[in-house]
Design a protein around this motif. Structure first.
Motif, PDB file in Angstrom:
ATOM      1  N   ARG A  41     -65.957 -38.558  -6.272  1.00 24.66           N
ATOM      2  CA  ARG A  41     -64.805 -37.948  -5.594  1.00 24.66           C
ATOM      3  C   ARG A  41     -64.975 -36.445  -5.459  1.00 24.66           C
ATOM      4  N   SER A  42     -65.568 -35.811  -6.471  1.00 24.50           N
ATOM      5  CA  SER A  42     -65.678 -34.350  -6.485  1.00 24.50           C
ATOM      6  C   SER A  42     -67.066 -33.847  -6.152  1.00 24.50           C
ATOM      7  N   LYS A  95     -52.305 -31.526  -8.490  1.00 26.41           N
ATOM      8  CA  LYS A  95     -52.393 -32.452  -7.360  1.00 26.41           C
ATOM      9  C   LYS A  95     -53.039 -31.792  -6.150  1.00 26.41           C
ATOM     10  N   SER A  98     -56.810 -30.533  -6.677  1.00 22.99           N
ATOM     11  CA  SER A  98     -57.760 -31.648  -6.809  1.00 22.99           C
ATOM     12  C   SER A  98     -58.289 -32.112  -5.455  1.00 22.99           C
ATOM     13  N   LYS A  99     -57.615 -31.716  -4.370  1.00 21.57           N
ATOM     14  CA  LYS A  99     -58.082 -32.083  -3.028  1.00 21.57           C
ATOM     15  C   LYS A  99     -59.263 -31.211  -2.589  1.00 21.57           C
ATOM     16  N   GLU A 102     -63.461 -29.796  -7.956  1.00 15.64           N
ATOM     17  CA  GLU A 102     -63.649 -30.564  -9.181  1.00 15.64           C
ATOM     18  C   GLU A 102     -62.810 -29.859 -10.239  1.00 15.64           C
ATOM     19  N   ASP A 122     -51.191 -34.889 -15.782  1.00 15.20           N
ATOM     20  CA  ASP A 122     -52.086 -35.536 -14.825  1.00 15.20           C
ATOM     21  C   ASP A 122     -52.027 -37.062 -14.964  1.00 15.20           C
ATOM     22  N   HIS A 124     -52.206 -39.325 -12.809  1.00 13.84           N
ATOM     23  CA  HIS A 124     -53.056 -40.048 -11.861  1.00 13.84           C
ATOM     24  C   HIS A 124     -54.546 -39.820 -12.106  1.00 13.84           C
ATOM     25  N   LEU A 126     -56.458 -37.013 -12.034  1.00 16.13           N
ATOM     26  CA  LEU A 126     -57.124 -36.142 -11.062  1.00 16.13           C
ATOM     27  C   LEU A 126     -58.051 -35.128 -11.733  1.00 16.13           C
ATOM     28  N   ASP A 128     -61.134 -34.098 -13.685  1.00 11.22           N
ATOM     29  CA  ASP A 128     -62.427 -34.756 -13.829  1.00 11.22           C
ATOM     30  C   ASP A 128     -62.994 -34.671 -15.238  1.00 11.22           C
TER      31      ASP A 128
END
Length: 336
Positions: A41-42, A95, A98-99, A102, A122, A124, A126, A128
């Protein structure tokens, strides 16, 4: 309240004992843990390292006016309740950032306490990676967050922390944020998000505090993007364009003198006092020298020189090694 905070950190720190032997301590400092590679993801993103206590939350052994979370920990065969006050905007900050980054939460507190707080911040997952007190580097009995141990390119790492001790090894990578205690009108984190989004596009984020200065003071500046192409940042006027001003000029409270990013109003006060003193000195000099015209007492300083002087003062305040950048610090116990 500061005394309560200090006692909390001290008691938490006692749970992990460092013995300063030449063989054990060196390895522990140089290789605290095995840092994993970036997640899928990151992957390819820049790394945002965020401190916990007094940056995202404030904690105390005593109940506060507002207690967003109560954590129970066992230390020295005793159970303790820790009352946690979440900084306004902390959930949204994690939130949103995190978009683009990392995320690593790096705290000098122990994992038994910190994990519960991070789980609450956190839900969810998010974040790392989580790093704790045992992952800090010990330098002259000071706990330092050595970013070189993260196995990430330092041109892509940003640390947000309230303590200058934390980033003494890599000051060019740090944003020194104002301490958070119990002020629920605090807006440091939400106001930081637009700047971080912009910085995520840079090829080299260093020096972070200088980029923050340009972002806050100039409507246009150039930077090199991640593809190596020269870009120009334009700050187009919008209804929410006061964000930059708020970032640098929070409401005039006792926090004013602590603000480590930049405070325009504080600098203006300094300049006014300095100018007033200069005017007094000129008046005294005029009185002592009869040959100097009395008009000199009301002489207006050169505008360009005044502006240059103000810019110099502002830039000096961004030097993290200056006395103005110390702020309130957590007093860690002596390591034995």
């Amino acid at each position: 309240m500061r005394q309560q905070t200090s006692s909390l950190i001290q008691l938490l720190c006692k749970c992990l004992k460092f013995r300063k032997t030449k063989s054990q301590c060196y390895e522990q400092i140089k290789n605290p843990i095995e840092i994993p590679a970036q997640t899928e993801r990151s992957k390819g993103r820049k790394t945002l390292v965020i401190d916990l206590d007094e940056t995202l939350v404030h904690s105390s052994f005593e109940p506060m006016k507002i207690n967003d979370l109560i954590v129970e920990v066992s230390m020295n065969d005793q159970k303790y309740k820790i009352y946690v006050n979440i900084r306004p905007g902390a959930h949204d900050f994690i939130k949103e950032t995190s978009k683009y980054f990392e995320l690593i939460v790096f705290t000098a507190s122990i994992s038994e306490y910190a994990n519960s707080v991070i789980d609450f911040l956190d839900p969810h997952g998010l974040v790392d990676l989580r790093l704790f007190r045992e992952n800090c580097t010990i330098y002259k009995d000071i706990l330092v967050k050595d970013l070189s141990l993260l196995k990430r390119n330092l041109d892509s790492v940003i640390l947000i922390d309230n303590s200058v001790n934390s980033f003494m090894f890599q000051p060019m990578n740090a944003v020194h944020i104002l301490n958070y205690f119990e002020d629920k009108t605090d807006q440091e984190l939400p106001l930081m998000i637009p700047f971080l989004k912009l910085l995520s596009q840079f090829q080299d984020v260093r020096p972070v505090h200088e980029w923050l200065f340009k972002y806050a003071h100039f409507d246009k500046f150039e930077y090199i993007d991640v593809m190596g192409t020269k870009q120009v940042f334009y700050d187009l006027p919008t209804s929410s364009d006061t964000q930059r001003e708020k970032l640098l000029s929070p409401a005039e409270t006792p926090k004013l003198e602590e603000h480590q990013i930049l405070i325009k109003s504080g600098n203006q006060i300094k300049n006014e006092k300095k100018q007033k003193q200069e005017d007094i000195n000129v008046e005294i000099e005029d009185q002592q020298n009869d040959s100097i015209s009395a008009d000199r007492c009301t002489e207006t300083p050169n505008k360009s020189e005044s502006n240059n002087e103000q810019i110099t003062v502002l830039r000096d305040n961004l030097n993290i090694n200056s006395p103005n950048s110390v702020g309130k610090q957590i007093l860690f116990p002596q390591l034995q």
